[in-house]
Design an enzyme around this catalytic site. Structure first.
Site, PDB file in Angstrom:
ATOM      1  N   CYS A 123     -91.739   6.445  52.290  1.00  0.00           N
ATOM      2  CA  CYS A 123     -91.816   7.878  51.944  1.00  0.00           C
ATOM      3  C   CYS A 123     -90.437   8.551  51.948  1.00  0.00           C
ATOM      4  CB  CYS A 123     -92.768   8.600  52.877  1.00  0.00           C
ATOM      5  SG  CYS A 123     -94.426   7.911  52.847  1.00  0.00           S
ATOM      6  N   HIS A 256     -90.806  15.924  52.658  1.00  0.00           N
ATOM      7  CA  HIS A 256     -91.832  14.967  52.219  1.00  0.00           C
ATOM      8  C   HIS A 256     -93.208  15.578  52.498  1.00  0.00           C
ATOM      9  CE1 HIS A 256     -94.326  11.579  51.722  1.00  0.00           C
ATOM     10  NE2 HIS A 256     -94.496  11.351  53.014  1.00  0.00           N
ATOM     11  N   ASN A 286    -100.422  12.932  50.072  1.00  0.00           N
ATOM     12  CA  ASN A 286     -99.135  12.261  50.310  1.00  0.00           C
ATOM     13  C   ASN A 286     -98.943  11.184  49.239  1.00  0.00           C
ATOM     14  OD1 ASN A 286     -97.045  10.649  51.230  1.00  0.00           O
ATOM     15  ND2 ASN A 286     -97.745  10.602  53.350  1.00  0.00           N
TER      16      ASN A 286
HETATM   17  C1  LIG Z   1    -103.666  11.392  60.737  1.00  0.00           C
HETATM   18  C2  LIG Z   1    -103.778  12.779  61.321  1.00  0.00           C
HETATM   19  C3  LIG Z   1    -104.208  13.774  60.265  1.00  0.00           C
HETATM   20  C4  LIG Z   1    -104.874  12.729  62.398  1.00  0.00           C
HETATM   21  O1  LIG Z   1    -104.983  14.000  62.991  1.00  0.00           O
HETATM   22  P1  LIG Z   1    -105.072  14.119  64.578  1.00  0.00           P
HETATM   23  O2  LIG Z   1    -105.224  15.545  64.875  1.00  0.00           O
HETATM   24  O3  LIG Z   1    -103.900  13.389  65.138  1.00  0.00           O
HETATM   25  O4  LIG Z   1    -106.420  13.373  64.844  1.00  0.00           O
HETATM   26  P2  LIG Z   1    -106.701  12.091  65.764  1.00  0.00           P
HETATM   27  O5  LIG Z   1    -106.080  10.877  65.169  1.00  0.00           O
HETATM   28  O6  LIG Z   1    -106.373  12.440  67.176  1.00  0.00           O
HETATM   29  O7  LIG Z   1    -108.250  11.991  65.605  1.00  0.00           O
HETATM   30  C5  LIG Z   1    -109.100  13.003  66.105  1.00  0.00           C
HETATM   31  C6  LIG Z   1    -110.514  12.608  65.826  1.00  0.00           C
HETATM   32  O8  LIG Z   1    -110.766  12.711  64.417  1.00  0.00           O
HETATM   33  C7  LIG Z   1    -111.319  11.491  63.929  1.00  0.00           C
HETATM   34  N1  LIG Z   1    -110.904  11.309  62.543  1.00  0.00           N
HETATM   35  C8  LIG Z   1    -109.846  10.622  62.060  1.00  0.00           C
HETATM   36  N2  LIG Z   1    -109.843  10.696  60.722  1.00  0.00           N
HETATM   37  C9  LIG Z   1    -110.915  11.436  60.360  1.00  0.00           C
HETATM   38  C10 LIG Z   1    -111.430  11.870  59.131  1.00  0.00           C
HETATM   39  N3  LIG Z   1    -110.845  11.563  57.965  1.00  0.00           N
HETATM   40  N4  LIG Z   1    -112.535  12.633  59.132  1.00  0.00           N
HETATM   41  C11 LIG Z   1    -113.144  12.977  60.289  1.00  0.00           C
HETATM   42  N5  LIG Z   1    -112.715  12.590  61.495  1.00  0.00           N
HETATM   43  C12 LIG Z   1    -111.605  11.830  61.530  1.00  0.00           C
HETATM   44  C13 LIG Z   1    -110.782  10.440  64.875  1.00  0.00           C
HETATM   45  O9  LIG Z   1    -111.617   9.295  64.850  1.00  0.00           O
HETATM   46  C14 LIG Z   1    -110.822  11.150  66.195  1.00  0.00           C
HETATM   47  O10 LIG Z   1    -112.132  11.099  66.683  1.00  0.00           O
HETATM   48  P3  LIG Z   1    -112.421  10.906  68.255  1.00  0.00           P
HETATM   49  O11 LIG Z   1    -111.789  12.095  68.919  1.00  0.00           O
HETATM   50  O12 LIG Z   1    -113.899  10.872  68.308  1.00  0.00           O
HETATM   51  O13 LIG Z   1    -111.755   9.618  68.606  1.00  0.00           O
HETATM   52  C15 LIG Z   1    -102.466  13.241  61.975  1.00  0.00           C
HETATM   53  O14 LIG Z   1    -102.183  12.491  63.127  1.00  0.00           O
HETATM   54  C16 LIG Z   1    -101.317  13.119  61.029  1.00  0.00           C
HETATM   55  O15 LIG Z   1    -101.262  13.772  60.008  1.00  0.00           O
HETATM   56  N6  LIG Z   1    -100.311  12.269  61.344  1.00  0.00           N
HETATM   57  C17 LIG Z   1     -99.180  12.062  60.490  1.00  0.00           C
HETATM   58  C18 LIG Z   1     -99.615  11.212  59.328  1.00  0.00           C
HETATM   59  C19 LIG Z   1     -98.612  11.158  58.248  1.00  0.00           C
HETATM   60  O16 LIG Z   1     -98.141  12.179  57.824  1.00  0.00           O
HETATM   61  N7  LIG Z   1     -98.305   9.955  57.774  1.00  0.00           N
HETATM   62  C20 LIG Z   1     -97.429   9.734  56.719  1.00  0.00           C
HETATM   63  C21 LIG Z   1     -96.014   9.990  57.131  1.00  0.00           C
HETATM   64  S1  LIG Z   1     -94.940   9.407  55.948  1.00  0.00           S
END
Ligand SMILES: CC(C)(COP(=O)(O)OP(=O)(O)OC[C@H]1O[C@@H](n2cnc3c(N)ncnc32)[C@H](O)[C@@H]1OP(=O)(O)O)[C@@H](O)C(=O)NCCC(=O)NCCS
Length: 329
Positions: A123, A256, A286
């Protein structure tokens, strides 16, 4: 003064291409539900700001999207393909192991006088590609470069992993850089930390006629989130300092496009009003190496970014890699 310091690269055109098929969060949630995977528009919007993504039809390739973006950037710049002497493509989803996607695009647009190669920085790829092309121009080794970010990330997603498959989309963006005696790309900084590989990777390859390892993107979302906010804040300050400008003087911040919460957190840390941040993640999700040139093209074409303004472009992603470039438009 040496020749190296008197040449700048000036951004003279941009273009982009999105595959026509739009998949809304509701469409995606309905599709995942048929396979027993639960998600919702509400969860995706609240956690990421993403509302929809463009997904390439089977058979549509990175080079096809990149070719269209390149043609539009050349038309915008008023530059003929024969003038281009360098093509750098950033992608993690190339058409083939080889030849490079850059060579495929070179042939498609008829850039018969161009060197062409790909860079791989996930990315952050577009920032790496832009900085590479800028270095060629400043060293006098190229006069007119096409820099392209193009991806079909939908091909490397595990569509049974709701923690990743809702986050990405496909697309391409391109810019034309020309040698100029007026300041254009003012400063840039690239970083890497391969020890963080595990938090975001697609650790498979093709060997002995088959895929070995894991062919899908895997991510530790929270670790990536924290790292992204931290490094995007730091690198914006580094690049501003190198150019001798204050962060407050940046007209447009184009990070990004990974997650609107990351974008907002970075803007807050930099004390930049959210109105000066270009956001397309809601529409495109993304698109990895394509996200920054896509957002730049959108904001140039809708008239937000004007000639003479200062634009900070930023990337962060797998590797881990991150970087930024400050451009006087
Ligand atoms: C991935 C992301 C959106 C997850 O959000 P978060 O607030 O960290 O959420 P978590 O991973 O803690 O998950 C919270 C809950 O939602 C659930 N969950 C994950 N994806 C889900 C989805 N698509 N729909 C519904 N629930 C979901 C998880 O299973 C978890 O459930 P639990 O509490 O029962 O275990 C976030 O961490 C993020 O954006 N990270 C950066 C990712 C990124 O930008 N990557 C590319 C960089 S180049």
């Amino acid at each position: 003064m040496s020749a190296v310091t008197s040449i700048w690269s000036k951004l003279v055109g941009s273009g982009s291409c999105l595959p026509p098929r739009v998949v809304s969060n509701d469409d995606l949630a309905a599709d995942l539900a048929t396979r027993g995977i639960e998600t919702s528009d509400q969860w995706i919007v609240e956690r990421t700001g993403i509302r929809q993504r463009h997904i390439a039809e089977r058979g549509v390739t990175t080079s096809q999207l990149g070719t269209e973006a390149a043609k539009r950037a050349l038309a915008d710049a008023g530059v003929d393909a024969s003038e281009v002497d360098l093509i750098v493509v950033a992608t993690s989803t190339p058409d083939f192991v080889f030849p490079s996607t850059a060579c495929l695009i070179q042939a498609n647009i008829g850039a018969t006088n161009a060197a062409a190669f790909d860079v791989q920085a996930v990315c952050t790829g577009f920032i790496y590609a832009l900085t590479t092309a800028d270095s060629f121009i400043r060293a006098g080794r190229a006069r007119c470069a096409l820099v392209i970010g193009a991806e079909v990330f939908s091909r490397i997603l595990d569509w049974s992993d709701r923690g990743t498959c809702v986050l990405f989309g496909d697309g391409a963006g391109a810019v034309v850089l020309k040698a100029s005696d007026e300041p254009g790309l003012l400063s840039a900084k690239l970083h890497s930390d391969g020890s963080q590989m595990k938090i975001l990777c697609a650790a498979g390859n093709v060997a002995y006629g088959e895929v070995t390892g894991d062919p899908f993107l895997r991510m530790e979302g929270q670790a990536v989130f924290k790292l992204a906010v931290n490094v995007l804040d730091k690198v914006a300050r580094e690049v501003s300092e190198e150019a001798g400008i204050s962060v407050a003087d940046i007209d447009w911040l184009i990070p990004h496009q990974a997650n609107v919460r990351i974008l907002n957190a970075v803007a807050r840390k930099l004390d930049l009003p959210s109105e000066r941040v270009v956001v397309t993640v809601d529409q495109h999700a993304n698109t990895s190496a394509a996200s920054v040139p896509l957002a730049l093209d959108v904001a140039r074409r809708d008239g937000r970014i004007k000639p003479g303004q200062l634009v900070m472009l930023q990337g962060v992603g797998g590797g881990f890699t991150w970087g930024a470039a400050l451009v006087r438009m």
